[in-house]
Design an enzyme around this catalytic site. Structure first.
Site, short mmCIF file in Angstrom:
data_model
loop_
_atom_site.label_atom_id
_atom_site.label_comp_id
_atom_site.label_asym_id
_atom_site.label_seq_id
_atom_site.Cartn_x
_atom_site.Cartn_y
_atom_site.Cartn_z
N ARG A 52 101.51 -15.26 21.93
CA ARG A 52 102.62 -14.93 21.04
C ARG A 52 102.38 -15.60 19.68
NH1 ARG A 52 106.52 -17.60 22.31
NH2 ARG A 52 105.94 -18.60 24.27
N TYR B 124 99.05 -7.97 22.34
CA TYR B 124 99.12 -8.96 23.41
C TYR B 124 100.53 -9.27 23.89
CZ TYR B 124 97.33 -12.66 26.32
OH TYR B 124 96.98 -13.41 27.41
N LYS C 63 109.98 -10.36 26.02
CA LYS C 63 110.61 -11.39 25.19
C LYS C 63 111.46 -10.76 24.07
CE LYS C 63 108.27 -14.68 27.34
NZ LYS C 63 108.94 -15.58 28.28
N HIS D 43 115.89 -17.54 29.48
CA HIS D 43 114.49 -17.68 29.84
C HIS D 43 114.40 -18.47 31.14
CE1 HIS D 43 110.27 -19.24 28.41
NE2 HIS D 43 110.15 -18.17 29.13
N SER E 39 107.48 -22.61 28.23
CA SER E 39 106.27 -21.93 28.70
C SER E 39 105.31 -22.90 29.35
CB SER E 39 105.56 -21.26 27.53
OG SER E 39 106.45 -20.39 26.89
N CYS F 256 105.29 -24.58 32.25
CA CYS F 256 105.74 -25.78 32.97
C CYS F 256 105.81 -25.48 34.47
CB CYS F 256 107.12 -26.21 32.49
SG CYS F 256 107.10 -27.12 30.95
N ASP G 42 110.76 -15.26 35.17
CA ASP G 42 110.73 -15.56 33.73
C ASP G 42 112.07 -15.38 33.02
OD1 ASP G 42 109.21 -16.42 31.46
OD2 ASP G 42 109.12 -14.36 30.75
N SER H 21 95.00 -16.67 29.59
CA SER H 21 94.69 -15.39 30.25
C SER H 21 95.80 -15.07 31.25
CB SER H 21 93.33 -15.45 30.93
OG SER H 21 93.25 -16.56 31.80
N ARG H 22 96.00 -13.80 31.50
CA ARG H 22 97.20 -13.38 32.24
C ARG H 22 96.91 -12.40 33.36
NH1 ARG H 22 102.39 -15.47 30.40
NH2 ARG H 22 101.81 -16.76 28.62
C1 OXD Z 1 106.08 -17.41 27.85
C2 OXD Z 1 105.70 -16.32 28.75
O1 OXD Z 1 105.33 -17.74 26.92
O2 OXD Z 1 106.42 -16.07 29.71
O3 OXD Z 1 107.16 -17.98 28.06
O4 OXD Z 1 104.68 -15.67 28.51
MN MN Z 2 108.30 -17.11 29.62
#
Ligand code: OXD
Ligand code: MN
Length: 591
Positions: free
Chosen positions: A80, A208, A217, A237, A259, A261, A286, A375-376
């Site tokens: 982001r 992305y 988001k 969130h 993010s 954690c 999320d 990476s996701r």
């Molecule tokens: C974040 C996500 O950055 O969920 O919080 O990708």
């Molecule tokens: Mn998030």
């Protein structure tokens, strides 16, 4: 699949506003083709084939990772971009010091210039989607226009996308308008603009995650938080998890963490062997939309239908559920590859990488990471072996506790409970965390991240806290509010709490508090577990570590209070007086 340039298809007759808007965007962006997504499996298969042919998507080892693919992003487009993300309200104060602001006319003009003709040679995809179960009164719909088939595939996993959503839009008579183009993927021509007053999003120059999958988001947090304020609910969130005790009773907790954690790990927690009979059900990992219910309790739905999770660190020991879940029908972005065409990431444990997250040869000896730290995986929530059937409940699940957490080396104890809702709002507002890789910028710096919403609140935090207080006043049976910190370190810098599955021990105490089954020790900052009340049977934590984990240092907290006062000051009159009153209370109790 793709049709010739056209203004209308039979589908949009269902929702004339959508058709008009699509036509105006078509004229602005001049795509070669317009494709209305129906959300069918056949459509998805065709899109994947198309991207495989163009080389944008790579099929992974279909024996060990059936239905899995890999995509690489542009190397400058990996997270982001908060500095390029704007809230464009008519009045600057409404966006607040917590957001970048741009005047709506200026933002619209800039974006118009970027979007003009940007889809030439490309296909314009119309993606109708519903955030939340299709039949839930709490769900809200949107339409994303994008020129990225990769985005369409992600949206089909992350949302209820296609025909049913378009039908619901026709019934609702309103939707969030999201316009997206990858543009040239030039960081100097990249903006993520939000127009909450018009329920609109415009995003240019990134493909992305949160910049491009506009349902997540942009819609479900930034725009929805604004919508929620006007309608009397909360868009947060937060993960949502069902915790079933050995007696078979399931209670639901919503939890907000900045993010990276360990939200996905907590949402998919695996009970330690020494806690037989406990079971976890994931409702969401999320985002939570929270509504006061008819019985005076707070109810939560997960607006999403999939997970866009951080891959590195996922293995059998840290999160077996997630590890198993991403072995089929998963879209990986920016991971490395092994010689047998399997995805690889730091912490996978098995096998070794031969190419990195850009597809370049990787030599372990180089010492750098092979998978990008951000990476996701994109995967359907239904792939999760512990997916809660209540995720589909149109009325959501009743929330017993809201848990806030941050990544703090010191100050914040392992767990404490707020004195009441009002104090809990201050506790949530005080969330702070050491930064990680999910957003671009420095790693390891502590920053305030109220309710883990710093990058996501679509309006002034002062008004947001006032709204939280207002929602609390409306709840006859509000959830109890807690704060946890899994990341306390000792003098040698070592983590003092084992985390992962053992976090269930803290959750057990929280649920016992909610059920009135356990007492607590009152402290200046709230209620802490009495020694012996936290179930540590089978846990590898020494008594002295435990003592430190639950200690409240008056000096550190005096400092925390004064930092928090300075932080609230940034919001001037908009910060509710109740918050300073709560700080006064803590200071007084600290003595
Ligand atoms: C974040 C996500 O950055 O969920 O919080 O990708
Ligand atoms: Mn998030």
């Amino acid at each position: 699949m793709a049709t010739a340039p056209q203004a209308f298809t039979p589908l949009p007759l269902l929702a004339p506003d959508v058709a008009e808007w699509v036509e105006s965007v078509r004229q602005l962006t001049t795509p070669d083709r317009v494709h209305w997504c129906d959300g069918s499996a056949a459509e998805l298969a065709r899109l994947k084939q198309q991207l495989e042919k163009s080389g944008e998507l790579k099929q992974l080892n279909q024996t060990t990772f059936p239905g899995c693919h890999l995509a690489y992003s542009h190397p400058s487009d990996v997270a982001r971009v908060e500095h390029l993300t704007f809230i464009c309200t008519r009045n600057k104060e409404d966006a607040g010091p917590n957001n970048n602001w741009m005047a709506p006319e200026e933002a619209r003009a800039r974006m118009r210039a970027l979007f003009k003709g940007c889809m030439k040679g490309r296909t314009l995809y119309v993606v109708p989607y519903c955030m939340g179960p299709i039949d839930s009164p709490y769900s809200r719909c949107g339409v994303e226009i994008t020129d990225s088939a990769y985005v369409v595939i992600n949206m089909s996993i992350m949302t209820r996308m296609g025909h049913a959503a378009l039908e619901r839009i026709a019934r609702d008579g309103r939707f969030v308008k999201g316009l997206h183009s990858t543009g040239e993927l030039d960081p100097d021509r990249r903006f993520i603009m939000h127009f909450p007053e018009d329920l609109a999003i415009e995003s240019y120059g990134s493909g992305y995650g949160g910049n491009a999958l506009l349902g997540k988001k942009c819609h479900a947090l930034r725009i929805a938080s604004w919508q929620a304020r006007t309608e009397g609910w909360l868009a947060e969130h937060m993960l949502i998890v069902g915790i079933q005790n050995p007696q078979g009773e399931t209670r639901y907790i919503a939890a907000a963490f900045p993010s990276a954690c360990g939200k996905t790990n907590l949402a998919m927690l695996i009970p330690p062997e020494s806690m037989p009979g406990w079971k976890i059900w994931t409702v969401g990992d999320d985002i939570a939309w929270l509504h006061p219910g008819p019985d005076g309790r707070l109810y939560a739905i997960n607006p999403e239908a999939g997970y866009f999770g951080v891959v590195p660190g996922t293995n059998r020991a840290t999160n077996k559920n997630a590890f198993d879940m991403i072995h089929r029908d998963t879209l990986f972005t920016n991971v490395a590859l092994t010689a047998d065409n399997e995805p690889w990431w730091e912490g996978r444990k098995l096998n070794t990488p031969v190419t990195d997250w850009q597809g370049k040869p990787y030599k372990t000896a180089d010492g750098g990471v092979s998978a990008h730290p951000n990476s996701r995986f994109t995967v359907a929530a239904r792939n999760n072996p512990i997916y809660s059937p209540r995720s589909e409940d149109p009325m959501g699940v009743p929330i017993s506790a809201i848990v806030f957490g941050g990544r703090r080396r010191e100050v914040a104890p392992l767990v404490y409970e707020a004195r009441d809702w009002q104090h809990g709002v201050l506790v949530g507002a005080s969330v702070a965390s050491e930064t990680t890789a999910a957003a671009t910028g420095e790693v390891g710096v502590v920053r305030r991240d109220p309710m883990a919403m710093k990058p996501f609140a679509g309006y002034n935090f002062g008004d947001y806290w006032a709204h939280w207080l207002e929602v609390g006043r409306k709840l006859e049976h509000p959830p109890r509010l807690f704060h946890v910190n899994w990341f306390r370190r000792d003098a040698d810098g070592k983590f003092m709490w084992p985390g992962f599955g053992d976090n269930l021990r803290v959750m057990e105490w929280i649920l016992k508090r909610c059920a009135g089954q356990v007492g607590a020790r009152e402290s200046a900052i709230g209620y802490l577990p009495n020694p012996g009340d936290l179930n540590l049977e089978g846990a590898n934590v020494s008594e002295s570590a435990m003592k430190e984990l639950l200690a409240v240092s008056p000096d550190a907290w005096r400092n925390e209070v004064s930092e928090m006062r300075a932080y609230l000051k940034e919001f001037g009159d908009r910060a509710p007086a109740e918050m300073s009153a709560e700080l006064d209370g803590i200071e007084k109790r600290l003595g």
